[in-house]
Motif scaffolding. Structure first.
Motif, PDB file in Angstrom:
ATOM      1  N   LYS A 147     -58.959 -29.989 137.681  1.00  0.00           N
ATOM      2  CA  LYS A 147     -59.774 -28.833 137.297  1.00  0.00           C
ATOM      3  C   LYS A 147     -60.195 -28.075 138.554  1.00  0.00           C
ATOM      4  O   LYS A 147     -60.646 -28.672 139.519  1.00  0.00           O
ATOM      5  CB  LYS A 147     -61.009 -29.296 136.510  1.00  0.00           C
ATOM      6  N   ASN A 148     -60.006 -26.760 138.525  1.00  0.00           N
ATOM      7  CA  ASN A 148     -60.371 -25.899 139.658  1.00  0.00           C
ATOM      8  C   ASN A 148     -59.584 -26.299 140.903  1.00  0.00           C
ATOM      9  O   ASN A 148     -60.134 -26.535 141.971  1.00  0.00           O
ATOM     10  CB  ASN A 148     -61.879 -25.959 139.913  1.00  0.00           C
ATOM     11  N   ARG A 149     -58.264 -26.322 140.748  1.00  0.00           N
ATOM     12  CA  ARG A 149     -57.389 -26.815 141.814  1.00  0.00           C
ATOM     13  C   ARG A 149     -57.393 -25.921 143.046  1.00  0.00           C
ATOM     14  O   ARG A 149     -57.092 -26.363 144.141  1.00  0.00           O
ATOM     15  CB  ARG A 149     -55.962 -26.953 141.279  1.00  0.00           C
ATOM     16  N   SER A 150     -57.707 -24.629 142.851  1.00  0.00           N
ATOM     17  CA  SER A 150     -57.662 -23.716 143.997  1.00  0.00           C
ATOM     18  C   SER A 150     -59.041 -23.154 144.347  1.00  0.00           C
ATOM     19  O   SER A 150     -59.140 -22.170 145.079  1.00  0.00           O
ATOM     20  CB  SER A 150     -56.673 -22.572 143.736  1.00  0.00           C
ATOM     21  N   GLY A 194     -66.007 -42.792 155.489  1.00  0.00           N
ATOM     22  CA  GLY A 194     -65.337 -42.661 154.195  1.00  0.00           C
ATOM     23  C   GLY A 194     -65.786 -41.478 153.370  1.00  0.00           C
ATOM     24  O   GLY A 194     -66.144 -41.632 152.197  1.00  0.00           O
ATOM     25  N   PHE A 195     -65.750 -40.262 153.947  1.00  0.00           N
ATOM     26  CA  PHE A 195     -66.103 -39.068 153.169  1.00  0.00           C
ATOM     27  C   PHE A 195     -65.143 -38.916 151.988  1.00  0.00           C
ATOM     28  O   PHE A 195     -63.932 -39.022 152.143  1.00  0.00           O
ATOM     29  CB  PHE A 195     -66.069 -37.815 154.037  1.00  0.00           C
ATOM     30  N   GLU A 196     -65.696 -38.683 150.809  1.00  0.00           N
ATOM     31  CA  GLU A 196     -64.902 -38.620 149.579  1.00  0.00           C
ATOM     32  C   GLU A 196     -65.052 -37.275 148.879  1.00  0.00           C
ATOM     33  O   GLU A 196     -66.140 -36.691 148.861  1.00  0.00           O
ATOM     34  CB  GLU A 196     -65.358 -39.702 148.579  1.00  0.00           C
ATOM     35  N   MET A 197     -63.964 -36.824 148.287  1.00  0.00           N
ATOM     36  CA  MET A 197     -63.989 -35.743 147.300  1.00  0.00           C
ATOM     37  C   MET A 197     -63.389 -36.295 146.014  1.00  0.00           C
ATOM     38  O   MET A 197     -62.360 -36.982 146.053  1.00  0.00           O
ATOM     39  CB  MET A 197     -63.172 -34.541 147.771  1.00  0.00           C
ATOM     40  N   ILE A 198     -64.030 -36.033 144.898  1.00  0.00           N
ATOM     41  CA  ILE A 198     -63.547 -36.542 143.607  1.00  0.00           C
ATOM     42  C   ILE A 198     -63.402 -35.375 142.640  1.00  0.00           C
ATOM     43  O   ILE A 198     -64.328 -34.575 142.470  1.00  0.00           O
ATOM     44  CB  ILE A 198     -64.517 -37.586 143.029  1.00  0.00           C
ATOM     45  N   ASN A 199     -62.219 -35.282 142.030  1.00  0.00           N
ATOM     46  CA  ASN A 199     -62.034 -34.294 140.972  1.00  0.00           C
ATOM     47  C   ASN A 199     -62.163 -34.984 139.625  1.00  0.00           C
ATOM     48  O   ASN A 199     -61.553 -36.030 139.380  1.00  0.00           O
ATOM     49  CB  ASN A 199     -60.666 -33.612 141.071  1.00  0.00           C
ATOM     50  N   VAL A 200     -62.970 -34.377 138.736  1.00  0.00           N
ATOM     51  CA  VAL A 200     -63.305 -35.033 137.468  1.00  0.00           C
ATOM     52  C   VAL A 200     -62.292 -34.743 136.370  1.00  0.00           C
ATOM     53  O   VAL A 200     -62.347 -35.351 135.296  1.00  0.00           O
ATOM     54  CB  VAL A 200     -64.714 -34.604 137.002  1.00  0.00           C
ATOM     55  N   GLY A 201     -61.366 -33.800 136.624  1.00  0.00           N
ATOM     56  CA  GLY A 201     -60.379 -33.482 135.590  1.00  0.00           C
ATOM     57  C   GLY A 201     -60.997 -32.732 134.428  1.00  0.00           C
ATOM     58  O   GLY A 201     -62.133 -32.252 134.484  1.00  0.00           O
ATOM     59  N   PHE A 202     -60.236 -32.631 133.363  1.00  0.00           N
ATOM     60  CA  PHE A 202     -60.690 -31.946 132.152  1.00  0.00           C
ATOM     61  C   PHE A 202     -61.245 -33.000 131.202  1.00  0.00           C
ATOM     62  O   PHE A 202     -60.525 -33.562 130.389  1.00  0.00           O
ATOM     63  CB  PHE A 202     -59.535 -31.170 131.520  1.00  0.00           C
ATOM     64  N   ARG A 203     -62.541 -33.276 131.351  1.00  0.00           N
ATOM     65  CA  ARG A 203     -63.189 -34.390 130.649  1.00  0.00           C
ATOM     66  C   ARG A 203     -62.469 -35.695 130.989  1.00  0.00           C
ATOM     67  O   ARG A 203     -62.234 -36.538 130.140  1.00  0.00           O
ATOM     68  CB  ARG A 203     -63.211 -34.159 129.131  1.00  0.00           C
ATOM     69  N   GLY A 204     -62.116 -35.811 132.267  1.00  0.00           N
ATOM     70  CA  GLY A 204     -61.345 -36.950 132.734  1.00  0.00           C
ATOM     71  C   GLY A 204     -59.868 -36.609 132.828  1.00  0.00           C
ATOM     72  O   GLY A 204     -59.440 -35.486 132.520  1.00  0.00           O
ATOM     73  N   MET A 205     -59.091 -37.586 133.288  1.00  0.00           N
ATOM     74  CA  MET A 205     -57.632 -37.436 133.386  1.00  0.00           C
ATOM     75  C   MET A 205     -56.983 -38.586 132.630  1.00  0.00           C
ATOM     76  O   MET A 205     -57.327 -39.745 132.855  1.00  0.00           O
ATOM     77  CB  MET A 205     -57.177 -37.479 134.849  1.00  0.00           C
ATOM     78  N   ALA A 216     -58.046 -43.127 129.959  1.00  0.00           N
ATOM     79  CA  ALA A 216     -58.250 -41.763 129.454  1.00  0.00           C
ATOM     80  C   ALA A 216     -59.199 -40.954 130.324  1.00  0.00           C
ATOM     81  O   ALA A 216     -59.191 -39.725 130.276  1.00  0.00           O
ATOM     82  CB  ALA A 216     -58.786 -41.814 128.024  1.00  0.00           C
ATOM     83  N   LYS A 217     -60.029 -41.650 131.114  1.00  0.00           N
ATOM     84  CA  LYS A 217     -61.083 -40.962 131.858  1.00  0.00           C
ATOM     85  C   LYS A 217     -60.955 -41.187 133.358  1.00  0.00           C
ATOM     86  O   LYS A 217     -61.957 -41.328 134.060  1.00  0.00           O
ATOM     87  CB  LYS A 217     -62.449 -41.462 131.386  1.00  0.00           C
ATOM     88  N   ALA A 218     -59.732 -41.240 133.838  1.00  0.00           N
ATOM     89  CA  ALA A 218     -59.531 -41.400 135.280  1.00  0.00           C
ATOM     90  C   ALA A 218     -60.011 -40.156 136.022  1.00  0.00           C
ATOM     91  O   ALA A 218     -60.177 -39.078 135.435  1.00  0.00           O
ATOM     92  CB  ALA A 218     -58.056 -41.662 135.574  1.00  0.00           C
ATOM     93  N   GLN A 219     -60.239 -40.330 137.313  1.00  0.00           N
ATOM     94  CA  GLN A 219     -60.555 -39.223 138.206  1.00  0.00           C
ATOM     95  C   GLN A 219     -59.681 -39.356 139.443  1.00  0.00           C
ATOM     96  O   GLN A 219     -59.028 -40.383 139.652  1.00  0.00           O
ATOM     97  CB  GLN A 219     -62.043 -39.252 138.582  1.00  0.00           C
ATOM     98  N   MET A 238     -54.794 -25.479 118.371  1.00  0.00           N
ATOM     99  CA  MET A 238     -55.081 -26.814 118.909  1.00  0.00           C
ATOM    100  C   MET A 238     -56.460 -26.873 119.537  1.00  0.00           C
ATOM    101  O   MET A 238     -57.053 -25.844 119.869  1.00  0.00           O
ATOM    102  CB  MET A 238     -54.017 -27.224 119.913  1.00  0.00           C
ATOM    103  N   ALA A 239     -56.935 -28.120 119.711  1.00  0.00           N
ATOM    104  CA  ALA A 239     -58.266 -28.324 120.271  1.00  0.00           C
ATOM    105  C   ALA A 239     -58.363 -29.666 120.981  1.00  0.00           C
ATOM    106  O   ALA A 239     -57.827 -30.667 120.511  1.00  0.00           O
ATOM    107  CB  ALA A 239     -59.326 -28.254 119.170  1.00  0.00           C
ATOM    108  N   HIS A 240     -59.075 -29.664 122.098  1.00  0.00           N
ATOM    109  CA  HIS A 240     -59.390 -30.892 122.830  1.00  0.00           C
ATOM    110  C   HIS A 240     -60.529 -31.607 122.112  1.00  0.00           C
ATOM    111  O   HIS A 240     -61.521 -30.985 121.729  1.00  0.00           O
ATOM    112  CB  HIS A 240     -59.798 -30.544 124.263  1.00  0.00           C
ATOM    113  N   GLU A 241     -60.387 -32.903 121.949  1.00  0.00           N
ATOM    114  CA  GLU A 241     -61.363 -33.701 121.217  1.00  0.00           C
ATOM    115  C   GLU A 241     -62.789 -33.496 121.720  1.00  0.00           C
ATOM    116  O   GLU A 241     -63.740 -33.460 120.928  1.00  0.00           O
ATOM    117  CB  GLU A 241     -60.984 -35.183 121.342  1.00  0.00           C
ATOM    118  N   GLU A 242     -62.959 -33.316 123.012  1.00  0.00           N
ATOM    119  CA  GLU A 242     -64.297 -33.214 123.585  1.00  0.00           C
ATOM    120  C   GLU A 242     -64.649 -31.814 124.054  1.00  0.00           C
ATOM    121  O   GLU A 242     -65.799 -31.570 124.422  1.00  0.00           O
ATOM    122  CB  GLU A 242     -64.427 -34.174 124.772  1.00  0.00           C
ATOM    123  N   ALA A 243     -63.699 -30.900 124.076  1.00  0.00           N
ATOM    124  CA  ALA A 243     -63.944 -29.602 124.708  1.00  0.00           C
ATOM    125  C   ALA A 243     -63.626 -28.425 123.790  1.00  0.00           C
ATOM    126  O   ALA A 243     -63.253 -27.360 124.250  1.00  0.00           O
ATOM    127  CB  ALA A 243     -63.130 -29.497 126.003  1.00  0.00           C
TER     128      ALA A 243
END
Length: 661
Positions: A65-68, A119-130, A192-195, A512-517
């Protein structure tokens, strides 16, 4: 009367009918020889709109999500849990965004300052996860500019909610200047909810952009393509057309936010991100993180239509923002660029590689034209302002492309002042196809199976472009894809098919529709990050579309069309290619109905197939837990002396198919 009250009254009526009535015995006559009219190949299609996270987070298989970093909040979707902003004691680093104004379409990038090895981290949460699947491969790509070679390695990992690593790869950034890098991750378990977690080795500054992850296994194995399971459900419907990109998304809340197709073709990195108009439309389901990256753009829509064997049907802005929002208008004297967009789109789709826009298509990998035959002017605008603009579009398009079929609109409702005015004016203009929309309660669909029986056969053809039975009320978050809605739509569809002389295109909406979004219910398909399934309504649509036939033939009871007498609805076609006679029967009663079908004319095989959709409970739905609770059951039926007898279950949709000798 409120729609939910109507539904309850209807349910009581159906139950009372079952209580007092006995199983009906009905004789239907089918004339298999005389063709009433040809069934258009476009009779049953699909309508795609980017609502309910249907594109980014859905059909378009991008997982980041928000790749750029182009959302209004540039780091939306990204977390930095151990950055300076969270812990002054840690001081491991910080990510900020930089806007390079010389880049007009993709100006923002992420600047990461790594201070030490903590260990500076950046985490992308995906679209309600990945959604990741065990042993599946995922292709990562990114752009980086590594200042003075400060960062020695970038480590990329899938993680779960407990930060357990579920797949890992790394990249060594080698250039001070912007450079593209790629790698592959293999998931070690299904989640279902990987990041996606990114960490850095070394200390210093590195710039990042276009951080992207796609499953390797996409539809037709296209790099950075579409979600295979969702497209498969569409492909299985054998749709005759694909309408895109909407819907109200065509219009935008304002003209600045309208869909501009030219910004959605060419290099994906240069496509300009835009807020999605459904982002804050409904208080019941706000989605402030809903944007359009246009990785799924007009080229991809045309390509998808081709993959599906469907006619592309693009709809373009006519210079009117959504009239439910601002209703902003382009002055008539400033309409030329909008009209030129339509002309250029036809060239993009159909022009030779020597034309400017045909060359753009060719450079994207499709030298062959897309064979566009239809184009829509406006979505569901209404009033004199629409008619005035439609006239300008129609003249310009027909002057250059006289064989192009133009789809016009009669507003958002199937009746009332807006509709009556629009239809009257469009008839005066000899409009070719008029798009009608109806979101009504299930009873309305049963009662309106005769809607087109008296439409002028010499007037405009009809595109039933958006329809779906609403179990509660239009736009209610409590609407369900229940069985009563689905079989009521089937009853209505027999009326669409019986009037194929007038009705040339039909499509359920939204697709179509995303179950959570999601923002809007009901919807034809539902998906989450791992799975997708078809609703009961989907199976109705699929049953009709895959049994479209080529020729409409008559089916009657006592020489009258079967339009709801004794709660029975029917239509019939034959397929001159496959040599089938196909009868569609909908029983909306709570009682079984015995039907004797007398097939006159062609000699028929001694047996046929029955495909039945049914459920005893009006409220039943398909779900992720039980995705095929309501799905087709096939059986054999005997045919003797061109007669077939069958018992239609209560609340059922049945298709009878018999070979002609």
């Amino acid at each position: 009367m409120k729609p939910n009250l109507i539904t309850k009254i209807t349910l009581c009526g159906l139950l009372l009918n079952g209580f007092y009535g006995q199983a009906q015995k009905t004789t239907l006559e089918v004339n298999t020889t005389n063709t009433v009219t040809k069934i258009q190949p476009t009779m049953y299609g699909v309508f795609f709109e980017d609502i309910n996270f249907a594109a980014d987070g859905g059909l378009y298989a991008e997982m980041i999500k928000n790749r750029s970093f182009e959302f209004d909040t540039p780091l939306m979707g990204w977390e930095q849990p151990n950055s300076d902003t969270h812990s002054f004691n840690n001081e491991s680093g910080i990510a900020t965004t930089i806007k390079a104004l010389e880049n007009k379409t993709n100006p923002s990038f992420c600047r990461v300052l790594v201070k030490n090895d903590k260990g500076f981290e950046m985490i992308n949460v995906g679209f309600r996860g990945m959604g990741i699947k065990k042993d599946a491969k995922y292709n990562l790509s990114l752009k980086a500019a590594n200042h003075n070679g400060a960062i020695k390695k970038i480590i990329i990992q899938f993680i779960d909610k407990d930060k357990k690593v579920l797949g890992e790869t790394s990249i060594v950034p080698t250039s001070n200047d912007w450079k593209g890098y790629s790698a592959q991750l293999t998931a070690t378990q299904t989640e279902a909810k990987a990041q996606l977690k990114i960490t850095f080795e070394g200390a210093g500054t590195i710039d990042l952009d276009m951080i992207s992850v796609f499953p390797e296994d996409t539809w037709m194995h296209r790099k950075n393509g579409m979600r295979k399971d969702i497209v498969q459900l569409l492909y299985d419907m054998k749709p005759g057309f694909l309408r895109f990109p909407g819907g109200c998304i065509v219009e935008g809340r304002t003209l600045a936010q309208r869909y501009q197709w030219k910004k959605t073709v060419g290099d994906v990195e240069k496509r300009e991100t835009l807020i999605n108009r459904w982002n804050t439309e409904f208080e019941h389901k706000p989605a402030p993180d809903y944007f359009q990256t246009f990785g799924l753009g007009f080229f991809e829509y045309f390509q998808l239509a081709e993959d599906l064997g469907a006619q592309p049907l693009p709809i373009l802005s006519c210079g009117m923002a959504c009239q439910f929002n601002t209703g902003e208008l382009v002055p008539m004297e400033e309409l030329d660029p909008y009209v030129q967009d339509a002309l250029d789109l036809i060239q993009f789709a159909n022009g030779s590689v020597e034309t400017p826009w045909g060359k753009v298509r060719s450079d994207m990998g499709h030298p062959k034209p897309f064979n566009l035959k239809f184009i829509g002017v406006g979505n569901e605008q209404w009033g004199p302002d629409y008619i005035a603009r439609y006239k300008v579009f129609e003249k310009a398009i027909k002057d250059q492309y006289p064989n192009m079929t133009i789809v016009s609109g009669a507003g958002p409702f199937p009746e009332g002042d807006y509709f009556d005015y629009g239809m009257e004016e469009l008839k005066k203009l000899n409009a070719e196809i008029v798009d009608e929309h109806y979101y009504k309660n299930p009873q309305w669909f049963r009662e309106n199976a005769t809607r087109y029986d008296n439409y002028d056969r010499k007037g405009p053809k009809i595109f039933a472009g958006e329809y779906a039975a609403q179990s509660v009320a239009i736009a209610s978050p409590d609407n369900k894809n229940n069985w009563e809605c689905a079989f009521s739509e089937a009853a209505f569809m027999t009326g669409l098919e019986r009037n194929a002389e007038v009705v040339n295109l039909t499509s359920y909406a939204p697709l179509m529709a995303h179950e959570e979004a999601w923002q809007w219910t009901p919807d034809l398909l539902w998906f989450n990050n791992l799975e997708a399934y078809g609703s009961a309504n989907y199976y109705v649509q699929k049953l009709f579309a895959t049994n479209r036939g080529t020729d409409l033939i008559n089916i009657t009871k006592d020489e009258k069309a079967v339009t709801g007498q004794n709660h029975l609805f029917a239509s019939a076609v034959k397929d001159v290619v496959s040599k089938d006679v196909i009868v569609k029967l909908v029983n909306t009663s709570s009682s079984a109905q015995e039907v004797n079908i007398d097939l006159k004319g062609n000699k028929l095989s001694s047996k046929g197939t029955l495909t039945t959709l049914t459920s005893a409970n009006l409220e039943d739905e398909n779900s992720f837990a039980n995705p095929k609770k309501i799905s087709p059951i096939e059986s054999e039926i005997k045919v003797k002396n061109n007669k077939a007898i069958t018992s239609l279950p209560p609340y059922s949709v049945t298709v009878l198919k018999i070979k002609m000798k």
